[in-house]
Design a protein around this motif. Structure first.
Motif, PDB file in Angstrom:
ATOM      1  N   TYR A 193       3.904  -2.985 -12.570  1.00 11.08           N
ATOM      2  CA  TYR A 193       2.575  -2.364 -12.743  1.00 11.08           C
ATOM      3  C   TYR A 193       1.738  -2.394 -11.464  1.00 11.08           C
ATOM      4  N   ARG A 194       2.356  -2.780 -10.345  1.00 12.73           N
ATOM      5  CA  ARG A 194       1.554  -3.002  -9.144  1.00 12.73           C
ATOM      6  C   ARG A 194       0.856  -1.742  -8.644  1.00 12.73           C
ATOM      7  N   LEU A 195       1.499  -0.594  -8.779  1.00 13.78           N
ATOM      8  CA  LEU A 195       0.895   0.645  -8.305  1.00 13.78           C
ATOM      9  C   LEU A 195      -0.131   1.203  -9.287  1.00 13.78           C
ATOM     10  N   ASP A 196      -0.164   0.644 -10.490  1.00 14.41           N
ATOM     11  CA  ASP A 196      -1.131   1.102 -11.494  1.00 14.41           C
ATOM     12  C   ASP A 196      -2.418   0.283 -11.460  1.00 14.41           C
ATOM     13  N   LYS A 197      -2.421  -0.803 -10.674  1.00 14.42           N
ATOM     14  CA  LYS A 197      -3.609  -1.648 -10.604  1.00 14.42           C
ATOM     15  C   LYS A 197      -4.731  -0.927  -9.851  1.00 14.42           C
ATOM     16  N   LYS A 198      -5.902  -0.899 -10.465  1.00 15.16           N
ATOM     17  CA  LYS A 198      -7.052  -0.250  -9.842  1.00 15.16           C
ATOM     18  C   LYS A 198      -7.852  -1.295  -9.066  1.00 15.16           C
ATOM     19  N   ILE A 199      -7.928  -1.099  -7.758  1.00 10.81           N
ATOM     20  CA  ILE A 199      -8.620  -2.045  -6.882  1.00 10.81           C
ATOM     21  C   ILE A 199      -9.911  -1.405  -6.388  1.00 10.81           C
ATOM     22  N   SER A 200     -11.019  -2.106  -6.554  1.00 14.28           N
ATOM     23  CA  SER A 200     -12.302  -1.574  -6.103  1.00 14.28           C
ATOM     24  C   SER A 200     -13.046  -2.548  -5.192  1.00 14.28           C
ATOM     25  N   SER A 201     -12.489  -3.735  -5.003  1.00 14.03           N
ATOM     26  CA  SER A 201     -13.122  -4.721  -4.127  1.00 14.03           C
ATOM     27  C   SER A 201     -12.062  -5.685  -3.606  1.00 14.03           C
ATOM     28  N   ILE A 202     -12.447  -6.509  -2.654  1.00 15.24           N
ATOM     29  CA  ILE A 202     -11.507  -7.470  -2.064  1.00 15.24           C
ATOM     30  C   ILE A 202     -11.261  -8.614  -3.034  1.00 15.24           C
ATOM     31  N   VAL A 203      -9.997  -8.832  -3.359  1.00 19.08           N
ATOM     32  CA  VAL A 203      -9.601  -9.927  -4.254  1.00 19.08           C
ATOM     33  C   VAL A 203      -8.561 -10.768  -3.525  1.00 19.08           C
ATOM     34  N   VAL A 204      -8.771 -12.073  -3.481  1.00 20.11           N
ATOM     35  CA  VAL A 204      -7.858 -12.987  -2.784  1.00 20.11           C
ATOM     36  C   VAL A 204      -6.766 -13.438  -3.751  1.00 20.11           C
ATOM     37  N   PRO A 205      -5.484 -13.238  -3.407  1.00 21.02           N
ATOM     38  CA  PRO A 205      -4.391 -13.705  -4.276  1.00 21.02           C
ATOM     39  C   PRO A 205      -4.457 -15.214  -4.523  1.00 21.02           C
TER      40      PRO A 205
ATOM     41  N   GLU B 277       4.903 -11.898  -7.258  1.00 18.28           N
ATOM     42  CA  GLU B 277       3.651 -11.250  -7.698  1.00 18.28           C
ATOM     43  C   GLU B 277       2.548 -11.436  -6.661  1.00 18.28           C
ATOM     44  N   ARG B 278       2.446 -12.643  -6.096  1.00 21.43           N
ATOM     45  CA  ARG B 278       1.384 -12.902  -5.118  1.00 21.43           C
ATOM     46  C   ARG B 278       1.606 -12.109  -3.829  1.00 21.43           C
ATOM     47  N   PHE B 279       2.858 -12.028  -3.377  1.00 22.02           N
ATOM     48  CA  PHE B 279       3.140 -11.274  -2.153  1.00 22.02           C
ATOM     49  C   PHE B 279       2.907  -9.783  -2.390  1.00 22.02           C
ATOM     50  N   SER B 280       3.225  -9.323  -3.601  1.00 23.67           N
ATOM     51  CA  SER B 280       2.959  -7.928  -3.977  1.00 23.67           C
ATOM     52  C   SER B 280       1.458  -7.661  -3.969  1.00 23.67           C
ATOM     53  N   ASP B 281       0.678  -8.580  -4.545  1.00 32.48           N
ATOM     54  CA  ASP B 281      -0.786  -8.436  -4.555  1.00 32.48           C
ATOM     55  C   ASP B 281      -1.340  -8.446  -3.131  1.00 32.48           C
ATOM     56  N   TYR B 282      -0.749  -9.273  -2.282  1.00 30.94           N
ATOM     57  CA  TYR B 282      -1.169  -9.382  -0.882  1.00 30.94           C
ATOM     58  C   TYR B 282      -0.934  -8.046  -0.159  1.00 30.94           C
ATOM     59  N   GLU B 283       0.255  -7.467  -0.375  1.00 25.45           N
ATOM     60  CA  GLU B 283       0.576  -6.176   0.259  1.00 25.45           C
ATOM     61  C   GLU B 283      -0.313  -5.065  -0.279  1.00 25.45           C
ATOM     62  N   THR B 284      -0.550  -5.066  -1.591  1.00 25.58           N
ATOM     63  CA  THR B 284      -1.401  -4.046  -2.209  1.00 25.58           C
ATOM     64  C   THR B 284      -2.832  -4.149  -1.696  1.00 25.58           C
ATOM     65  N   MET B 285      -3.327  -5.377  -1.529  1.00 24.72           N
ATOM     66  CA  MET B 285      -4.687  -5.567  -1.018  1.00 24.72           C
ATOM     67  C   MET B 285      -4.789  -5.103   0.433  1.00 24.72           C
ATOM     68  N   LEU B 286      -3.758  -5.332   1.232  1.00 24.27           N
ATOM     69  CA  LEU B 286      -3.750  -4.828   2.606  1.00 24.27           C
ATOM     70  C   LEU B 286      -3.806  -3.301   2.616  1.00 24.27           C
TER      71      LEU B 286
ATOM     72  N   GLN C  44       1.200  10.142  -8.856  1.00 20.06           N
ATOM     73  CA  GLN C  44      -0.164  10.558  -8.561  1.00 20.06           C
ATOM     74  C   GLN C  44      -0.948   9.528  -7.751  1.00 20.06           C
ATOM     75  N   ILE C  45      -0.707   8.247  -7.967  1.00 20.49           N
ATOM     76  CA  ILE C  45      -1.419   7.216  -7.197  1.00 20.49           C
ATOM     77  C   ILE C  45      -1.078   7.339  -5.716  1.00 20.49           C
ATOM     78  N   GLU C  46       0.223   7.462  -5.419  1.00 21.28           N
ATOM     79  CA  GLU C  46       0.657   7.593  -4.024  1.00 21.28           C
ATOM     80  C   GLU C  46       0.202   8.922  -3.427  1.00 21.28           C
ATOM     81  N   LEU C  47       0.234   9.986  -4.241  1.00 19.63           N
ATOM     82  CA  LEU C  47      -0.214  11.294  -3.759  1.00 19.63           C
ATOM     83  C   LEU C  47      -1.700  11.268  -3.417  1.00 19.63           C
TER      84      LEU C  47
END
Length: 472
Positions: free
Chosen positions: A58-70, A86-95, A433-436
């Motif tokens: 579900y990592r690409l479906d997560k909606k991020i609107s602010s900085i969140v620290v893993p 999961e944490r490394f995935s969250d770290y990459e997604t936040m970057l 659609q998220i990537e597009l």
């Protein structure tokens, strides 16, 4: 130091420093974040391929609107594939969020955001990547990196080592910039209070000038009225009081102005006099193209999977027989050709485009490699930077045009897969659609930077024709 003179010098210094951050320092910080993101994404993809971590579906479906620290809480080594994954995935997604959506201006880097980014920077200690590290996140990363290199070809090991080394350097540079930016934001907060409160018609300047208690009382009385819900920082307000009423206030005032001095003031002044470096403007556009690499990689993975689903054949007798024949006689699979309906965005007219799947994916992979090299400021970036501006602009124009074309095709494919895949396999089709959306934003960003460059060049040339110098 005379009070009025100090306040004037302070506001001038704050304004100049803020301009310097927005035009120079924060752009360099963005480049460092892009480099870090490219390296982390490469490592993440390698970890997933070797099944060292379990990818978050579900990592690409997560909606991020602010900085969140893993999360950084301890966990057992047996949980590395899941929890670290999961944490490394969250770290990459936040970057990815920071590089694509976060606005690199002093307005965005509030004291709260600077603190969050400093905490984010400490999630993994890249410069102390040891399997004996006391922090579990870093220890898990070291163990996973070691597993990724174990038995891997030398070129892959080299890529991993390079990614780790560049991540360590980028992380160190970012931390230094954020620490200095935090100091500036503290002074910006104090300067803002002096400007907004002290110049307010209801502020009793005489009472504030009498004593520290009087000034503090006036600040507290008007704070909510003038600033609304803005955080009240006691320590910074106390610094203001000390600078105005402390026994060594002149020394403290001078120290504040020293903090705000731009170290490379001569270089900055020269830039102001001669105008922006046009080649640097163009190379920022090139870097914006490089930032599309992670998105293209994600799209490539989904496209490959979706094409496999599209061309999956029913397991009937005839298809099994043909597969055995091809294997027995070493015959190649039939070339995958897709008759793709593509709608012209300007006219709305739909046409059918013949798409060779292998060629399209191969070209996409080539772009990923080039853009990865650009983002990491590797050989590709160095080659582009070494040529004349007109050649760089030609490269930029070609790349933006090709990216726009690829966006249209992939967007059409997204709808095509959902329509053409067999009903019983449609659940396996991966939406894009998220990537597009991320790719569209990246193209818009690169296009804007190109337009800014072209507009400035045209304006400069026109001024030269009229005999007007930029140095005026």
């Amino acid at each position: 130091m005379e009070e009025e003179k100090f306040r004037q010098e302070l506001q001038t210094a704050l304004s100049q420093k803020q301009e310097w951050y927005n035009s120079e320092c924060l752009q360099e910080m963005l480049s460092q974040y892009r480099l870090l993101h490219t390296c982390v994404h490469n490592l993440y993809e390698n970890f997933v391929k070797k099944s060292l971590i379990v990818p978050d579906p579900y990592r690409l479906d997560k909606k991020i609107s602010s900085i969140v620290v893993p999360d950084s809480t301890p966990f057992a080594e047996s949980d590395i594939p899941n929890i670290f994954g999961e944490r490394f995935s969250d770290y990459e997604t936040m970057l990815d969020y920071i590089c694509t959506y976060f606005r690199f201006s002093t307005e965005s880097f509030t004291l709260q955001n600077v603190k969050k980014l400093l905490d984010f920077n400490k999630v993994f200690e890249w410069d102390d990547l040891s399997m004996n590290n006391a922090k579990m996140n870093t220890r898990a990363l070291a163990i996973t990196v070691n597993g990724a290199k174990n038995g891997a070809p030398s070129v892959v090991q080299s890529m991993i080592n390079d990614s780790v080394a560049k991540s360590a350097q980028a992380s160190k540079t970012i931390e230094k910039m954020l620490t200095e930016l935090g100091v500036f934001q503290r002074e910006l907060y104090k300067g803002g209070l002096r400007k907004d409160l002290f110049e307010h018609p209801d502020f009793d300047k005489a009472k504030a000038a009498e004593s520290a208690e009087g000034e503090l009382s006036e600040i507290k009385r008007l704070y909510s009225k003038v600033t609304g819900k803005k955080n009240f920082y006691n320590d910074l307000v106390n610094e203001i009081i000390e600078e105005d009423h402390g026994p060594d206030k002149e020394r403290k005032q001078a120290a504040v102005l020293e903090k705000l001095a731009i170290k490379n003031a001569a270089k900055t002044a020269a830039k102001k006099k001669t105008g922006p470096d046009t080649k640097e403007m163009l190379m920022q556009t090139v870097l914006a193209l490089g930032a599309t690499a992670p998105t293209l990689i994600q799209l490539h993975t989904k496209l490959t999977d979706n094409f496999d689903v599209l061309y999956t054949r029913k397991a009937n007798f005839w298809n099994k027989f043909m597969a055995l024949l091809r294997k027995a006689f070493n015959l190649k699979e039939k070339e995958r050709i897709c008759q793709l309906p593509v709608k012209d965005s300007k006219t709305g007219v739909e046409r059918v485009q013949k798409l060779n799947v292998s060629d399209f994916l191969s070209d996409l992979a080539k772009k990923e490699r080039i853009y990865n090299g650009i983002a990491a400021k590797g050989n590709e970036y160095q080659k582009i930077e070494s040529v004349q501006e007109d050649m760089i602009l030609s490269f930029v124009n070609k790349q933006i045009s090709e990216l726009q074309s690829k966006f249209v095709i992939i967007n059409s494919l997204d709808a095509y897969f959902k329509k053409e895949v067999q009903n019983e396999l449609k659940a396996h089709v991966k939406g894009m659609q998220i990537e597009l959306s991320a790719l569209r934003n990246s193209i818009i960003n690169a296009n804007k930077k190109r337009s800014d460059y072209v507009s400035y060049k045209e304006e400069s040339e026109q001024m030269q024709k009229l005999g007007i110098s930029n140095n005026a």
